[in-house]
Every structure is written in C-alpha cells, then in structure tokens.
Design an enzyme around this catalytic site. Sequence first.
Site, PDB file in Angstrom:
ATOM      1  CG  ASP A 155      -1.306   4.128   5.634  1.00 17.12           C
ATOM      2  OD1 ASP A 155       0.612   4.831   6.349  1.00 17.12           O
ATOM      3  OD2 ASP A 155      -2.064   3.992   5.238  1.00 17.12           O
ATOM      4  CB  CYS A 185      -5.263  -0.608   4.253  1.00 18.22           C
ATOM      5  SG  CYS A 185      -5.587  -0.010   3.086  1.00 18.22           S
ATOM      6  CG  HIS A 216      -1.460  -1.107   5.647  1.00 17.73           C
ATOM      7  ND1 HIS A 216      -2.292  -0.633   6.601  1.00 17.73           N
ATOM      8  CD2 HIS A 216      -2.168  -0.616   4.403  1.00 17.73           C
ATOM      9  CE1 HIS A 216      -3.244   0.362   6.268  1.00 17.73           C
ATOM     10  NE2 HIS A 216      -2.496  -0.035   4.876  1.00 17.73           N
ATOM     11  CB  CYS A 261      -0.560   0.299   0.908  1.00 15.17           C
ATOM     12  SG  CYS A 261      -2.085   1.588   1.359  1.00 15.17           S
ATOM     13  NE  ARG A 308      -0.982   5.278   9.043  1.00 20.93           N
ATOM     14  CZ  ARG A 308      -2.492   5.036   8.748  1.00 20.93           C
ATOM     15  NH1 ARG A 308      -2.444   5.189  10.331  1.00 20.93           N
ATOM     16  NH2 ARG A 308      -2.785   4.780   7.894  1.00 20.93           N
TER      17      ARG A 308
HETATM   18 ZN    ZN Z   1      -3.815   1.517   3.128  1.00 19.12          ZN
END
Ligand code: ZN
Length: 230
Positions: free
Chosen positions: A48, A105, A102, A46, A50
């Site tokens: 993302d 998400c 994750h 992803c 993080r």
């Molecule tokens: Zn995500």
Amino acid sequence: MMAGNYDLQHLIDNNARWAARVVKNDPGFFRRLVAQQAPEYLWIGCADSRVPANEVVDLAPGELFVHRNVANVVTHSDVNCQSVIQFAVDVLKIKHIMVVGHYGCSGVRAALTCQRVNGVADHWLGHVRDVACRHQPLIDLEPDEAHRFSLLCELNVLEQALNVCSSLTVQDAWARGQPLTVHGWIYGLGDGLVRHLDVAVSGPTDLGKLRERAVRGIGEARRTHTNRPD
Ligand code: ZN
C-alpha cells in the site's frame, strides 16, 4: 534516453533535488552507502502506497531492509519473500524482523468480504482468507463489519509473523544462537502511528501456545480499546 517531454521528468527532477539535499546535509552520505549496507531491521509490510516503510519509522537509506507485497503475506512457498528473509538473516545479520500490517488494508478487506478482483491477486489473498477461516469464531464476536475488518488486519499480522518464526531460515538462525527477534506491528493510516501487537519472539518457542496467548491479548486490547482505532 528520451529527450524533451518525458512524462516522468518531474520524478527525475524530484530525485535530483532530493540527492542534492542529502549531500548538502551530509557530503559523505552516498559514498558511505556505496561501501556497504548494514541495516539492523527487516520490514515485511503491505505494498500500500500509504505505508512507506522508511518514512514510517523515520530511517534513512541503508538502515532498513524491506520486502512488501499485497497484505504483508509470508508463505513458505514464496521464494521472493523467503529469499529476502534468508539474505537479511544469513548475509546482513539483521537483528529484528517486523511484520507490519495496517488498518484499512484493501487486501484484507477483499479477503474478509470475498470480493474478487478477477485475477491472480484473488489467489494470493487466499492466504488471508485462510487466516479469517482459522479465527472465524473470534471474528464473529465483533459487533460490526468495521470491527471485523480491523480485527482481521491484526490477526493477519500475527499469523504472518508466526510464518516468519517457523521459516527454516529463522529456525536455523535461532538454532545456532544468532540474535534475532520477530515482531508483529500494525500501522494506523488515520494517525500515522505504529502499534505493537505484543508479538516479539526471540528464539524457539511453541508457536501454537504463542498464537493462543497473542490472540487472547488482541481480544483483550480490543475489548478495552487500548490504543486501537476501532
Ligand atoms: Zn494493505
């Protein structure tokens, strides 16, 4: 070049300090990387912020080939993702592809709750809504929204990993006997740990049966709370 108060100067400065630190520890590091890259792994994860791929598995530049998008989606019509897979498999001869979702998400949450961001991302997340539709009876067995959300994060990894397995690049590699394994992983934002979703495919297989087995395994692990945050 901008002189003076460039507003991203702090990042350029960070970069200079990082490069100096790397060279101090290993003077030949960048010179070796210029010569070639020979990663053994392709990470499809992803976007993302993080879930930074290299940091999560503690690998240095040159060791991990990476593709990231919203909600780690793999579709046959996405020339971007499919090109990355083809380059990684056919040219770099990577040995492992990890599809890494994750928990928590945002893309998966939006797909589960049919939230709209009023843009092209809504269309993209249709691929995750398809995963939710396919597994709706299982999702409905979960006791609350948080559990349904975590389950869909896991099922989305499984389905996108199966999409990697059925891609022409991977099918062709297996047909010619090239060593290549596709894995399904999920990462916990709250503890920094990767869980293996018991998906590791190393050759041509019945993907329908694999889906059934993996879904049973995911359901069992959730019922027994094995290594799962929810
Ligand atoms: Zn995500």
